[in-house]
Design an enzyme around this catalytic site. Structure first.
Site, PDB file in Angstrom:
ATOM      1  N   VAL A  52     -15.550 -20.168  13.358  1.00  0.00           N
ATOM      2  CA  VAL A  52     -17.038 -20.176  12.751  1.00  0.00           C
ATOM      3  C   VAL A  52     -17.893 -21.177  13.460  1.00  0.00           C
ATOM      4  CG1 VAL A  52     -16.418 -19.255  10.344  1.00  0.00           C
ATOM      5  CG2 VAL A  52     -16.512 -21.929  10.903  1.00  0.00           C
ATOM      6  N   TYR A  53     -17.369 -21.822  14.286  1.00  0.00           N
ATOM      7  CA  TYR A  53     -18.370 -23.027  15.100  1.00  0.00           C
ATOM      8  C   TYR A  53     -19.292 -22.167  15.993  1.00  0.00           C
ATOM      9  CZ  TYR A  53     -15.428 -26.918  13.881  1.00  0.00           C
ATOM     10  OH  TYR A  53     -14.659 -27.703  13.004  1.00  0.00           O
ATOM     11  N   ALA A  54     -20.535 -22.259  15.664  1.00  0.00           N
ATOM     12  CA  ALA A  54     -21.471 -21.462  16.247  1.00  0.00           C
ATOM     13  C   ALA A  54     -20.963 -19.956  16.492  1.00  0.00           C
ATOM     14  CB  ALA A  54     -21.815 -21.882  17.844  1.00  0.00           C
TER      15      ALA A  54
END
Length: 328
Positions: A52-54
């Site tokens: 889910v990072y960026a």
């Protein structure tokens, strides 16, 4: 850089990890490349990311840099799955979701396995046994070499780790747990850290610099330009650590740094790096220059008297049932 075993496993990782939370958002591809190169050249191996990072961009960036910049064999790539952008259900640790997320992560990373795969958070809706079965399947099929969890409370970690150990070798033991831990956030010492140490699970501290506050950059009151506190997206993330209690801890760190001819960043990072049960703090520097400064902590070990002073000024309040019975 010194290497440490991750929990009670054969996996060895650098005692400082590189975090990629800001990659693809605050850190562009050029700065990410420079950071990874600095990290690798310093002997760093553990690179931590999440699906889910960026919105997956952090994994994609890392995948683009592996092999073209740093050999895959030189890195211990850790990623996470289970967080979902759904206001009605923040976490989905069902077997179906986790395994599909892992396959998507592998595609973005451009690799056929990750070294460490972690459940991003506890899912109260999905039976824990189902979540853990996904870890077993990931390891047994070769898509992950080791497995861990993140943001599990003490009882959740103890239950998960004990369940895996009860399999008598048929299940994948938990190698790690990732939790926020710093001089400004010592809550893990109440139950998580004792459980992890007892069960042979290595702790990977996130936000080891107190979300940047322990560097001293916020001492003047206003958030400096370019800092997390100055940006709309992350200001709320930093705000809880800008109160009077935190200020007292920061001043103690600054005093210690002055006495050691070091920086507050080095003092705060060395303190958490060398706590019992800690394997590798995850440093999420925005730039390669910031990362290089953090990595120069390698040669610093805090004197016992400094550690005791920092322990005292930052000590969390633990009452019943943790309070010493002799004082009741």
């Amino acid at each position: 850089m010194e290497q440490r075993h991750l929990g009670r496993t054969g996996l060895r990782v650098s005692r400082i990890g590189l975090g990629t939370l800001g990659w693809g958002r605050d850190t562009d591809e050029h700065e990410a490349a420079a950071s990874l190169k600095v990290f690798w050249e310093a002997g760093g191996t553990l690179v931590d990311t999440a699906d889910v990072y960026a919105d997956g961009e952090a994994e994609y960036l890392l995948g683009q840099l592996v092999e073209s910049l740093v050999p895959r064999r030189d890195l211990v790539i850790a990623t996470k799955a289970g967080s979902v952008p759904d206001p009605d259900r923040r976490f989905n640790a069902s077997r179906g979701h986790l395994l599909a997320a892992l396959d998507a992560s592998l595609r973005r990373l451009g690799t056929d396995y990750v070294d460490l795969w972690q459940v991003h958070a506890f899912d109260p809706v999905t039976p824990l046994e189902e979540t853990l079965q996904a870890l077993d399947l990931a390891v047994s099929t070769g898509r992950a070499r080791y497995a861990g969890v993140s943001n599990f409370s003490g009882w959740q970690l103890a239950k998960a780790a004990t369940w895996q150990l009860a399999g008598g070798g048929t299940r994948t033991r938990l190698a790690s747990t990732q939790m926020e831990y710093s001089l400004l956030q010592r809550g893990v010492e109440r139950e998580v850290l004792p459980a992890a140490r007892d069960l042979g699970v290595g702790l990977l501290p996130s936000s080891p610099l107190g979300r940047g506050v322990l560097t001293g950059k916020y001492r003047e009151g206003a958030s400096p330009a370019g800092s997390r506190g100055a940006g709309e997206a992350m200001a709320g993330f930093v705000a809880p650590y800008l109160d009077g209690t935190a200020s007292a801890v920061v001043e103690a760190v600054v005093t210690a740094a002055e006495g050691l001819a070091a920086t507050p960043l080095h003092v705060a990072l060395a303190w958490v790096r060398d706590r019992p049960g800690v394997v590798a703090p995850i440093v999420g520097a925005r730039t390669a220059q910031q990362l290089s400064e953090a990595l120069s902590v390698e040669g610093l070990s805090l004197p016992d008297e400094i550690c005791r002073a920092l322990d005292d000024v930052s000590a969390p309040v633990h009452r019943y049932p943790d309070q010493d019975w002799s004082t009741l």
